[in-house]
Design a protein around this motif. Structure first.
Motif, PDB file in Angstrom:
ATOM      1  N   GLU A   1       0.826  -1.207   0.000  1.00 39.76           N
ATOM      2  CA  GLU A   1       0.000   0.000   0.000  1.00 39.76           C
ATOM      3  C   GLU A   1       0.864   1.262   0.000  1.00 39.76           C
ATOM      4  OE1 GLU A   1      -2.536  -0.787   3.366  1.00 39.76           O
ATOM      5  OE2 GLU A   1      -3.963  -1.932   2.127  1.00 39.76           O
TER       6      GLU A   1
ATOM      7  N   GLU B   1       1.994   1.867  -3.351  1.00 40.30           N
ATOM      8  CA  GLU B   1       0.875   1.983  -4.295  1.00 40.30           C
ATOM      9  C   GLU B   1       0.796   0.800  -5.264  1.00 40.30           C
ATOM     10  OE1 GLU B   1       1.238   5.885  -6.027  1.00 40.30           O
ATOM     11  OE2 GLU B   1       0.718   6.859  -4.130  1.00 40.30           O
TER      12      GLU B   1
ATOM     13  N   GLN C   1      -1.240  -2.487  -6.121  1.00 38.30           N
ATOM     14  CA  GLN C   1      -2.553  -3.090  -5.902  1.00 38.30           C
ATOM     15  C   GLN C   1      -2.416  -4.585  -5.646  1.00 38.30           C
ATOM     16  OE1 GLN C   1      -5.046  -2.067  -9.207  1.00 38.30           O
ATOM     17  NE2 GLN C   1      -5.129   0.079  -8.643  1.00 38.30           N
TER      18      GLN C   1
END
Length: 122
Positions: free
Chosen positions: A88, A91, A93
């Protein structure tokens, strides 16, 4: 039988021509694998190799390229929640999947669309 398989030497995932820098940013920069020197005879093929402990991933150039969306390596991790927080922060997914009894697991995709499973046995 007079032979027995011992272990997996490496997993090879395909990537398009010119993939090396993107592979380094993901496998080294995000996942923390160390780059492993390819033998001189194989460098002209392109791609890049990585290692973390006993796990080796070889990113090989394939043209035409098609990512592995179903076939995938699965890596066991000691703390999936910390790994998720790391993803996270970067970034990246992921997809949670709770269908395997006794395991917490997620799927991530490398920059080329290859699926990678990461799981923690509970």
């Amino acid at each position: 039988m007079t032979f027995q398989f011992q272990t997996i030497d490496h997993v090879q995932l395909a990537a398009p021509n010119g993939c090396e820098e993107r592979a380094r940013k993901f496998y080294n920069g995000v996942l923390g694998f160390n780059e492993k020197e390819k033998p001189e005879e194989l460098k002209r093929n392109g791609g890049v190799w990585f290692q973390a402990g006993s796990i080796e991933i070889h990113i090989g150039v394939e043209e035409p390229f098609s990512p592995a969306k179903k076939a995938h390596p699965a890596f066991v991790i000691d703390d999936l929640q910390i790994f998720i927080e790391h993803l996270e922060k970067n970034e990246i997914q992921y997809i949670k999947d709770n269908r395997l009894p006794g395991a917490d697991r997620i799927y991530i995709f490398d920059p080329f669309g290859n699926r990678i499973e990461v799981l923690q046995w509970v």
